[in-house]
Design a protein around this motif. Structure first.
Motif, PDB file in Angstrom:
ATOM      1  N   UNK A  87     -14.287  -3.809   0.611  1.00 48.32           N
ATOM      2  CA  UNK A  87     -12.977  -4.277   0.168  1.00 48.32           C
ATOM      3  C   UNK A  87     -12.154  -4.716   1.375  1.00 48.32           C
ATOM      4  N   UNK A  88     -11.659  -5.921   1.320  1.00 49.87           N
ATOM      5  CA  UNK A  88     -10.725  -6.371   2.353  1.00 49.87           C
ATOM      6  C   UNK A  88      -9.339  -6.244   1.764  1.00 49.87           C
ATOM      7  N   UNK A  89      -8.583  -5.309   2.296  1.00 48.66           N
ATOM      8  CA  UNK A  89      -7.293  -5.019   1.707  1.00 48.66           C
ATOM      9  C   UNK A  89      -6.202  -5.898   2.302  1.00 48.66           C
ATOM     10  N   UNK A  90      -5.449  -6.538   1.447  1.00 48.12           N
ATOM     11  CA  UNK A  90      -4.356  -7.383   1.912  1.00 48.12           C
ATOM     12  C   UNK A  90      -3.037  -6.827   1.403  1.00 48.12           C
TER      13      UNK A  90
ATOM     14  N   UNK B  25      -1.951   3.004  -4.199  1.00 52.00           N
ATOM     15  CA  UNK B  25      -2.859   3.707  -3.294  1.00 52.00           C
ATOM     16  C   UNK B  25      -4.010   4.311  -4.079  1.00 52.00           C
TER      17      UNK B  25
ATOM     18  N   UNK C 153     -12.351   1.120  -3.720  1.00 51.95           N
ATOM     19  CA  UNK C 153     -13.240   1.372  -2.604  1.00 51.95           C
ATOM     20  C   UNK C 153     -14.489   2.144  -3.028  1.00 51.95           C
TER      21      UNK C 153
ATOM     22  N   UNK D 171       0.824  -1.204   0.000  1.00 54.34           N
ATOM     23  CA  UNK D 171       0.000   0.000   0.000  1.00 54.34           C
ATOM     24  C   UNK D 171       0.860   1.256   0.000  1.00 54.34           C
TER      25      UNK D 171
ATOM     26  N   UNK E 178       2.552   4.598  -4.171  1.00 51.56           N
ATOM     27  CA  UNK E 178       1.574   5.658  -4.371  1.00 51.56           C
ATOM     28  C   UNK E 178       0.597   5.338  -5.495  1.00 51.56           C
TER      29      UNK E 178
ATOM     30  N   UNK F 204      -6.391   1.504  -5.152  1.00 50.14           N
ATOM     31  CA  UNK F 204      -7.195   1.078  -4.000  1.00 50.14           C
ATOM     32  C   UNK F 204      -8.342   2.052  -3.778  1.00 50.14           C
ATOM     33  N   UNK F 205      -8.004   3.306  -3.858  1.00 50.49           N
ATOM     34  CA  UNK F 205      -9.002   4.339  -3.672  1.00 50.49           C
ATOM     35  C   UNK F 205     -10.167   4.131  -4.642  1.00 50.49           C
TER      36      UNK F 205
END
Lengths: 335, 335
Positions: free
Chosen positions: A92-95, A75, A82, A69, A72, A78-79
DNA sequence: CGTTAAAATGTAACGGGTTTCATTTGGTTA
DNA sequence: TAACCAAATGAAACCCGTTACATTTTAACG
């Protein structure tokens, strides 16, 4: 913790009525609905969604396997994931896998043990173990960055080869003849695709490809710095450096400046990703912009469609890129 | 999807025996265990962990409320959370809240609806609605950064006031008399604490505090750039700028360099956080290093202790900071 | 007022494990 | 061989909603 039976008792109705009063209010008489609501408030009832999910067999959760994560670019992806997930009622389950296949496998197991409905992978690696294998059926997975060649899986990606070629062409047009390439991790197809694009441009321009101009990297600031150190020490120094991501470029840039090289007068630098820091470098970095948030959004949307049976084929979504020319690249020195 | 009953039938034993064979193998005879394992493999049985969680009433999931994963400092905290959670058999559900209280409340509801056991908050805001209120009892929450004054909650933090004071002292020792401060978001206690530390140092050094030297910011690159623009345009330009985080500092630095100011000869710049980019700026940024990963680890560890009843008081864990002097700060210009 | 359909409500099964308690099996000892 | 205890195993309750189906209530109409 209160449950539906307590509410039913208090309201003097059956549990079915309570359930209906909450889920489909129109199916219950206003009078009853009222009684139920009063009881709900009195005991502070909140349905146990674990029970709901268990019962329904749907978790409405998606596992996202992210190498780190702290990157950048990720990131931003991911944003985007979500946002799309929230819109469609998913979580979302972030791993944070650090690229470790064991950790990836552990999280992938969440899908196989009914803790999550599907999985989003950012690397080109199949995290599932063999036990899930069903020929002729798509795995509950999409890839949000890299094409996986050994498996049929929906993917959201960029034409990395074309983008790398475009950047290399830009450098060539500035008169650069010796262009170094700082690569990404060996294991990533991205690395190979961008390398291919780089070669395409050289070939098209009639320049010779020189293995010695290839430097290893791993997408970190430090690896850019390290590669730059080697470039400086090299015999016949290139006049431009194309880095396969921005972090590498920023690391390299700092190294060049430390030894007194001027950018772009003495050496041009280009990156890839257009992370926020790139516009705030000195000089601002020429790079390839990718719609990172949309990668995430698209991937999630695709995955949910797949889970809900709306698609049965594995599409390959190609997102557009944009060459952003800033001040870190310029004409090749004439000397 | 196979279930435990299918396995039991195939193995010719009861479901209880299958459960025991998998959970406490020593409680089952070797012969039976063998039969069960063969059946498990044959049907590819994977226990439905949703059912387990539902039954046990424990989800072993923790919600993390993060204003934005795109913030490099938060990314490190998240990383630490994940490590600690994995170690203790928990999963982190990451919520990108964008600082929106409605989104925060939605995720907090996951705890109240038994979808998660506890919550980690990175902002100084109580995301729970009143219905969860039990006087004399701690909420299932910890804060991994900011002290919340209106609520009794375990917290992992830094002595932000002391750290800001240390940095300001460093600038004063370099001969700076007019030091600007680019602040963080108004809503954050961090902002006020760091401001307080800044004032402490001024007071101790016998310098006057000047409201005009305070500039608003929001921890983004852009806000640093904007503040710097104003600083340049100001009448009596300060000789040093202390930014409440590194991103702001990097944004400001770029702006100063654009107009030809030399750092640190013309103006010194200091940040806060020590994100990875700070070491790779030009010049490298003087900053305060925080053990970000340990914030996350500590917070998760504290939360799990709380959930498991190992602590009943709300501790306040103060992590150490370190003043990292790099090349972006230097003696004040003599002019 | 009786009949009938529609609306409202209740009963109970269900999902897939774990666990308590009861029962059976096996081995040991007298 | 009988008696006894421990080990192994099984039966069934339980967690908490949802929902199909059954039943009751209400309203409408002849």
């Amino acid at each position: 913790m209160s449950n539906i039976r307590q509410v039913a008792n208090l309201a003097g109705v059956s549990v079915a009525t309570v359930s209906r009063a909450l889920q489909q209010p129109e199916r219950v008489s206003p009078k009853t609905r009222n009684k139920v609501m009063l009881a709900v408030n009195e005991v502070g009832y909140k349905p146990n969604l674990m029970a709901v999910k268990f019962r329904s067999g749907k978790t409405h959760s998606l596992v996202a396997l992210v190498p780190t994560v702290a990157n950048v670019f990720f990131a931003r992806v991911i944003s985007g994931m979500q946002v799309a997930a929230a819109q469609r009622g998913y979580t979302i389950l972030l791993a944070n896998t650090l690229g470790d296949e064991t950790i990836e496998a552990n999280y992938a197991k969440m899908v196989q043990t009914s803790q999550a409905d599907g999985l989003i992978q950012l690397r080109a690696h199949n995290p599932f173990d063999a036990s899930i294998n069903k020929p002729n059926e798509l795995l509950p997975m999409v890839n949000a960055c890299e094409v996986m060649h050994d498996i049929n899986c929906p993917v959201v990606t960029l034409d990395n080869r074309a983008a790398a070629k475009a950047m290399t062409m830009h450098l060539i047009e500035q008169g650069h003849k010796r262009i170094a390439l700082i690569k990404g991790p060996q294991s990533s197809p991205l690395t190979r695709e961008r390398l291919a694009g780089y070669r395409d441009a050289l070939t098209e321009a009639g320049l010779t490809f020189d293995e010695a101009l290839l430097y290893p990297g791993d997408f970190t600031l430090q690896s850019g710095h390290d590669a730059a150190t080697k470039i400086i020490a090299s015999e016949h120094r290139p006049s431009a450096v194309f880095c396969e991501n921005d972090e590498t470029a920023i690391g390299a840039m700092q190294c060049f400046k430390q030894v007194g090289l001027r950018i772009p007068q003495d050496i041009s630098i280009a990156g890839f990703d257009d992370i926020s820091f790139s516009a705030f470098c000195d000089p601002p970095l020429t790079t390839i912009a990718q719609p990172a948030e949309e990668f995430g959004q698209s991937a999630v949307s695709l995955l949910i469609d797949l889970l809900e049976g709306k698609i049965t084929k594995a599409p390959k979504v190609i997102m557009p890129f944009e060459l952003i020319v800033r001040a870190s690249t310029g004409p090749a020195p004439t000397s």
